[in-house]
Design a protein around this motif. Structure first.
Motif, short mmCIF file in Angstrom:
data_model
loop_
_atom_site.label_atom_id
_atom_site.label_comp_id
_atom_site.label_asym_id
_atom_site.label_seq_id
_atom_site.Cartn_x
_atom_site.Cartn_y
_atom_site.Cartn_z
N LYS A 5 0.84 -1.20 0.00
CA LYS A 5 0.00 0.00 0.00
C LYS A 5 0.87 1.25 0.00
O LYS A 5 1.93 1.27 0.62
N ILE A 6 0.42 2.28 -0.72
CA ILE A 6 1.07 3.58 -0.69
C ILE A 6 0.00 4.62 -0.36
O ILE A 6 -1.19 4.36 -0.48
N ILE A 7 0.45 5.78 0.05
CA ILE A 7 -0.45 6.87 0.41
C ILE A 7 -0.49 7.87 -0.73
O ILE A 7 0.55 8.32 -1.21
N GLN A 8 -1.70 8.21 -1.18
CA GLN A 8 -1.88 9.20 -2.25
C GLN A 8 -2.44 10.48 -1.64
O GLN A 8 -3.42 10.44 -0.91
N HIS A 15 -11.71 26.45 -8.78
CA HIS A 15 -11.40 27.48 -9.77
C HIS A 15 -12.46 28.57 -9.85
O HIS A 15 -12.16 29.68 -10.29
N ASP A 16 -13.69 28.28 -9.45
CA ASP A 16 -14.73 29.30 -9.51
C ASP A 16 -14.52 30.42 -8.49
O ASP A 16 -15.03 31.51 -8.64
N LEU A 17 -13.74 30.16 -7.43
CA LEU A 17 -13.50 31.17 -6.40
C LEU A 17 -12.19 31.93 -6.60
O LEU A 17 -12.01 33.00 -6.03
N VAL A 18 -11.30 31.38 -7.37
CA VAL A 18 -9.99 32.00 -7.54
C VAL A 18 -9.96 32.74 -8.88
O VAL A 18 -10.27 32.16 -9.91
N VAL A 19 -9.59 34.02 -8.84
CA VAL A 19 -9.55 34.83 -10.06
C VAL A 19 -8.51 34.28 -11.03
O VAL A 19 -8.78 34.08 -12.21
N ILE A 20 -7.32 34.03 -10.52
CA ILE A 20 -6.27 33.42 -11.35
C ILE A 20 -6.36 31.92 -11.11
O ILE A 20 -6.17 31.46 -9.99
N LYS A 21 -6.66 31.19 -12.16
CA LYS A 21 -6.87 29.75 -11.99
C LYS A 21 -5.58 29.06 -11.54
O LYS A 21 -4.52 29.31 -12.07
N GLY A 22 -5.75 28.20 -10.55
CA GLY A 22 -4.62 27.43 -10.04
C GLY A 22 -4.31 26.28 -10.96
O GLY A 22 -4.86 26.15 -12.05
N SER A 23 -3.45 25.43 -10.54
CA SER A 23 -3.07 24.29 -11.35
C SER A 23 -4.15 23.22 -11.29
O SER A 23 -5.01 23.25 -10.42
N PRO A 24 -4.13 22.27 -12.21
CA PRO A 24 -5.09 21.17 -12.13
C PRO A 24 -4.79 20.31 -10.90
O PRO A 24 -3.83 20.56 -10.19
N SER A 25 -5.60 19.31 -10.69
CA SER A 25 -5.41 18.44 -9.52
C SER A 25 -3.97 17.94 -9.46
O SER A 25 -3.39 17.57 -10.47
N THR A 26 -3.44 17.93 -8.25
CA THR A 26 -2.07 17.49 -8.03
C THR A 26 -2.08 16.19 -7.24
O THR A 26 -2.81 16.09 -6.25
N PHE A 27 -1.32 15.22 -7.69
CA PHE A 27 -1.21 13.94 -7.00
C PHE A 27 0.23 13.74 -6.54
O PHE A 27 1.16 13.95 -7.31
N ASN A 28 0.39 13.34 -5.28
CA ASN A 28 1.70 12.98 -4.74
C ASN A 28 1.56 11.65 -4.02
O ASN A 28 0.51 11.36 -3.44
N TYR A 29 2.61 10.87 -4.05
CA TYR A 29 2.59 9.54 -3.45
C TYR A 29 3.69 9.42 -2.41
O TYR A 29 4.81 9.90 -2.62
N PHE A 30 3.36 8.77 -1.28
CA PHE A 30 4.30 8.61 -0.18
C PHE A 30 4.30 7.17 0.29
O PHE A 30 3.31 6.45 0.13
N SER A 31 5.40 6.78 0.91
CA SER A 31 5.51 5.39 1.36
C SER A 31 4.75 5.13 2.65
O SER A 31 4.38 4.00 2.94
N ASN A 32 4.52 6.18 3.46
CA ASN A 32 3.74 5.99 4.68
C ASN A 32 2.99 7.25 5.05
O ASN A 32 3.23 8.33 4.51
N LEU A 33 2.05 7.12 5.98
CA LEU A 33 1.17 8.23 6.34
C LEU A 33 1.92 9.35 7.05
O LEU A 33 1.61 10.53 6.86
N THR A 34 2.93 9.04 7.83
CA THR A 34 3.68 10.06 8.53
C THR A 34 4.36 11.01 7.55
O THR A 34 4.30 12.24 7.72
N LEU A 35 4.99 10.47 6.52
CA LEU A 35 5.65 11.32 5.52
C LEU A 35 4.63 12.18 4.78
O LEU A 35 4.88 13.36 4.52
N ALA A 36 3.48 11.61 4.45
CA ALA A 36 2.44 12.37 3.75
C ALA A 36 1.94 13.51 4.62
O ALA A 36 1.82 14.65 4.16
N PHE A 37 1.65 13.22 5.88
CA PHE A 37 1.15 14.25 6.79
C PHE A 37 2.16 15.37 6.97
O PHE A 37 1.81 16.55 6.89
N GLU A 38 3.41 15.03 7.21
CA GLU A 38 4.44 16.05 7.42
C GLU A 38 4.61 16.93 6.19
O GLU A 38 4.78 18.14 6.30
#
Length: 106
Positions: A5-8, A15-38
């Protein structure tokens, strides 16, 4: 083949609230929950967002109960982005992929 198992961590912007549109959805993967949380916590603190209700224990308990954790970050009553933390399975066990047996097979 061994499954693991990995953490996503997914960040979705409203985007409807932000005048300058942000980036599309961002995905990051971590080996454990502690690293993801930090990682998420440090990014939020660096950018000046409040951490109300965002702590390791809340994430761990919610993921154990529901399988994922979702938190919307608000400023002045408007939600600007949402962070979703969930688990993903690497190398799942082989299945039939819902393919049915050939009826004409003798």
């Amino acid at each position: 083949m061994r499954t693991s198992k990995i953490i996503q961590v997914e960040v979705n912007f409203r985007h409807d609230l932000v005048v300058i549109k942000g980036s599309p959805s961002t995905f990051n993967y971590f080996s454990n929950l502690t690293l993801a949380f930090e990682s998420v916590k440090e990014s939020l603190l660096i950018n000046g967002w409040e951490l109300d209700g965002f702590n390791y224990t809340a994430i761990y308990r919610t993921m154990k109960e529901r399988g994922n954790y979702v938190k919307a970050f608000k400023s002045k009553g408007a939600a600007f982005f949402k962070v979703t933390i969930s688990t993903k399975t690497l190398n799942p066990k082989l299945s039939t992929l819902e393919i049915m047996r050939n009826p004409y097979l003798e």
